[in-house]
Design an enzyme around this catalytic site. Structure first.
Site, PDB file in Angstrom:
ATOM      1  N   ASN A 204      68.684  65.048  40.446  1.00 53.41           N
ATOM      2  CA  ASN A 204      69.490  64.053  39.737  1.00 53.41           C
ATOM      3  C   ASN A 204      68.554  62.952  39.279  1.00 53.41           C
ATOM      4  O   ASN A 204      67.849  62.349  40.098  1.00 53.41           O
ATOM      5  CB  ASN A 204      70.556  63.446  40.649  1.00 53.41           C
TER       6      ASN A 204
ATOM      7  N   TYR B 158      68.171  59.433  36.940  1.00 56.59           N
ATOM      8  CA  TYR B 158      68.786  58.348  36.165  1.00 56.59           C
ATOM      9  C   TYR B 158      67.748  57.420  35.540  1.00 56.59           C
ATOM     10  O   TYR B 158      67.864  57.050  34.380  1.00 56.59           O
ATOM     11  CB  TYR B 158      69.779  57.571  37.036  1.00 56.59           C
TER      12      TYR B 158
ATOM     13  N   GLU C 130      72.177  66.320  37.590  1.00 59.77           N
ATOM     14  CA  GLU C 130      72.850  65.126  37.054  1.00 59.77           C
ATOM     15  C   GLU C 130      71.866  64.337  36.202  1.00 59.77           C
ATOM     16  O   GLU C 130      70.697  64.213  36.562  1.00 59.77           O
ATOM     17  CB  GLU C 130      73.326  64.172  38.158  1.00 59.77           C
TER      18      GLU C 130
ATOM     19  N   ARG D 238      79.486  72.017  37.432  1.00 57.71           N
ATOM     20  CA  ARG D 238      79.110  71.685  38.805  1.00 57.71           C
ATOM     21  C   ARG D 238      80.153  70.738  39.385  1.00 57.71           C
ATOM     22  O   ARG D 238      80.355  69.645  38.856  1.00 57.71           O
ATOM     23  CB  ARG D 238      77.729  71.026  38.828  1.00 57.71           C
TER      24      ARG D 238
ATOM     25  N   HIS E 272      79.323  66.308  48.662  1.00 57.00           N
ATOM     26  CA  HIS E 272      79.043  65.165  47.785  1.00 57.00           C
ATOM     27  C   HIS E 272      79.744  63.942  48.388  1.00 57.00           C
ATOM     28  O   HIS E 272      80.630  63.359  47.788  1.00 57.00           O
ATOM     29  CB  HIS E 272      79.474  65.445  46.348  1.00 57.00           C
TER      30      HIS E 272
HETATM   31  C1  GBH Z   1      74.468  59.706  41.593  1.00 55.11           C
HETATM   32  O1  GBH Z   1      73.725  58.911  42.454  1.00 55.11           O
HETATM   33  C2  GBH Z   1      75.619  60.307  42.328  1.00 55.11           C
HETATM   34  O2  GBH Z   1      75.321  61.645  42.711  1.00 55.11           O
HETATM   35  C3  GBH Z   1      76.907  60.293  41.552  1.00 55.11           C
HETATM   36  O3  GBH Z   1      77.970  60.596  42.407  1.00 55.11           O
HETATM   37  C4  GBH Z   1      77.062  58.943  40.887  1.00 55.11           C
HETATM   38  O4  GBH Z   1      78.310  58.778  40.281  1.00 55.11           O
HETATM   39  C5  GBH Z   1      75.972  58.808  39.878  1.00 55.11           C
HETATM   40  O5  GBH Z   1      74.722  58.988  40.458  1.00 55.11           O
HETATM   41  C6  GBH Z   1      75.938  57.468  39.159  1.00 55.11           C
HETATM   42  O6  GBH Z   1      75.637  56.434  40.021  1.00 55.11           O
HETATM   43  O7  GBH Z   1      68.433  50.185  41.258  1.00 55.11           O
HETATM   44  O8  GBH Z   1      67.105  50.692  39.313  1.00 55.11           O
HETATM   45  O9  GBH Z   1      66.247  51.215  41.503  1.00 55.11           O
HETATM   46  C7  GBH Z   1      72.755  58.099  41.848  1.00 55.11           C
HETATM   47  C8  GBH Z   1      71.661  57.688  42.804  1.00 55.11           C
HETATM   48  C9  GBH Z   1      70.314  55.941  43.585  1.00 55.11           C
HETATM   49  C10 GBH Z   1      70.351  56.411  41.239  1.00 55.11           C
HETATM   50  C11 GBH Z   1      69.825  54.553  43.329  1.00 55.11           C
HETATM   51  C12 GBH Z   1      69.832  55.027  40.952  1.00 55.11           C
HETATM   52  C13 GBH Z   1      68.824  53.041  41.892  1.00 55.11           C
HETATM   53  C14 GBH Z   1      68.160  52.700  40.601  1.00 55.11           C
HETATM   54  N1  GBH Z   1      71.113  56.419  42.473  1.00 55.11           N
HETATM   55  N2  GBH Z   1      69.106  54.458  42.068  1.00 55.11           N
HETATM   56  S1  GBH Z   1      67.427  51.089  40.665  1.00 55.11           S
END
Ligand code: GBH
Length: 460
Positions: free
Chosen positions: A293, A295, A367, A76, A120
């Site tokens: 995505n 995290y 992601e 991707r 993006h």
């Molecule tokens: C992605 O965004 C992007 O698509 C990518 O380009 C980037 O490199 C990658 O993540 C890593 O950052 O502060 O604990 O509440 C991530 C989107 C939005 C995920 C905010 C984490 C906050 C977590 N992010 N979110 S917290």
């Protein structure tokens, strides 16, 4: 419990144009909002920019060879709009099209399916000069760009993602200003939330007009929001608004044409000013799949005496409680970004999406990954924590699939260490280490583990 991922599961890895390509002034590329933003003093850690990044523009053959070794079936990547249309208008730059043709052809030759993200985050600066995502004209511009991409690449691309994380585009870009274009205005963020939703639907129709068999989806960033103060009504309300703002807005829009009512009430005029008659129909785009995505999860609670005074209003236009906080039992396990590690959340999230939006045929994890402060010792990067993060999230996903969650693919973020937006090169997310002086690539321990998991088709 099934002991394997589905037979036809798509294993992949992901990147984004501005984060890896470099070659910012090569072959007629126009400026994007990230060129402008990263060159504005104080916006990015250490004043880093994407000028060189990983030099992927010149080294994509090597990167494809690395992916071939990894054993992924798909890659991707995103297309830089200002390489194809340097001024965001109808004037084409053929050398930009040539670059993506070379990249796509090399992937196809290597037996790796190219999966394209159209946006993006690198909006042509010329469009931002007209108001960017806060100006409705961007919808038509994006539709035309999508049509041109489908015409140029549609013979070799079957899966398309329109926009990556419209929440980040709207709220980080136009409300709290930590991302380009760095604006801080609720009105602009609400407008961008609507225009990204319209643009996704318009681009979906545009791609399908050119390529009727194309598979088109939207990638959203989501997290489960845990309310640690369920008896505090203000926190209950905030958790609901937060869930609508982050998790429901774009999915509700493309499945039903309607936004969550609690936010419609909350945004009031900020929204009614930008929604025109007929938009409900324009917002609907029958979903082929949803890209997610993931995290980490989010936590909200009542402020405690030891909390710093809450920033007045926060960056969403409703009263915010303490959020993004780390519950005590998770604080010993933060990533380098300061994010909690909540692998069970990935499985829970895909089950929730399947339950709440049954019209979404399937999900792809577009992601998932983690940042840690890696050190290279004797030519090796032993990234134990990233490896553990990867395994735990894949186990959670595998269990959710056995429980019936319709997930068809997983893309590790990221193939390479790269330009981590406002954090610059200070934060590494790659399963391959990049030396930013020599551009040397070194697969990390997590890469080797991922390779084993792919080959075995199981993480358990
Ligand atoms: C992605 O965004 C992007 O698509 C990518 O380009 C980037 O490199 C990658 O993540 C890593 O950052 O502060 O604990 O509440 C991530 C989107 C939005 C995920 C905010 C984490 C906050 C977590 N992010 N979110 S917290």
């Amino acid at each position: 419990m099934s002991s394997h991922f589905p037979e036809d599961f798509t294993w992949g890895t992901a990147t984004a144009s501005y984060q890896i390509e470099g070659a910012f002034d090569v072959d007629g590329r126009g400026a994007s909002i990230w060129d402008t933003f990263s060159k504005t003093p104080g916006k990015v850690v250490n004043g880093d920019t994407g000028d060189q990044a990983c030099d992927h523009y010149n080294r994509f053959d090597e990167d494809i060879a690395i992916m071939k070794d990894l054993g992924v079936s798909a890659y991707r990547f995103s297309i830089a709009w200002p390489r194809l249309f340097p001024n965001g208008d109808a004037v084409r730059e053929e050398r930009g099209f040539d670059f993506y043709n070379r990249l796509i052809n090399a992937l196809v030759a290597a037996g790796i399916e190219p999966m394209v993200t159209l946006y993006h985050w690198d909006l042509p600066q010329a469009l931002e000069d007209k108001g960017g995502w806060a100006n409705r004209e961007v919808v038509k511009a994006f539709e035309d760009y999508a049509t041109a991409c489908a015409q140029a690449f549609g013979d070799r691309i079957s899966t398309w993602i329109t926009i990556n994380e419209p929440w980040c585009v709207s709220w980080l870009g136009y409300s709290n200003g930590v991302h380009a274009p760095g604006k801080k205005d609720f009105n602009l963020a609400v407008a961008a939330s609507h225009h990204t939703a319209l643009a996704h639907a318009a681009a979906t129709r545009a791609i399908k007009k050119v390529c009727p068999d194309a598979t088109v989806g939207l990638t959203v960033n989501m997290n489960n929001i845990h309310n640690e103060s369920p008896h505090d009504q203000e926190v209950v309300d905030f958790a609901g608004l937060n869930d609508s703002n982050l998790n429901r807005w774009w999915i509700d829009a493309f499945t039903t044409g309607k936004y969550p009512q609690n936010l419609v009430d909350c945004y009031g005029e900020m929204l009614s000013r930008v929604v025109l008659p007929g938009d409900e129909q324009l917002l609907i785009a029958a979903p082929d799949f949803l890209g997610i995505n993931y995290y980490c999860d989010g936590f909200v609670r009542s402020p405690r005496p030891e909390d710093k005074p809450a920033i007045e209003g926060g960056f969403m236009p409703f009263p915010q409680r303490v959020d993004g906080s780390s519950p005590a039992h998770l604080t010993n396990d933060l990533t380098a970004m300061g994010w909690v590690v909540t692998p069970e959340g990935l499985g829970n999230l895909v089950k929730r999406v399947h339950k709440d939006w049954p019209s979404v045929p399937y999900i792809v994890i577009t992601e998932n990954g983690s940042s840690y402060d890696d050190v290279k010792v004797n030519g090796e990067v032993i990234d134990t924590k990233r490896t553990a993060y990867l395994v735990a999230h894949l186990q959670s996903l595998q269990n959710a699939i056995s429980d019936g969650a319709p997930v068809k693919g997983y893309f590790a973020w990221s193939l390479l260490d790269n330009f981590e937006w406002a954090e610059g090169y200070a934060k590494r997310f790659g399963i391959v280490h990049v030396d930013y002086q020599t551009f040397e690539r070194t697969p990390k321990m997590s890469f080797k583990k991922y390779k084993e998991i792919i080959a075995a088709n199981t993480a358990i």
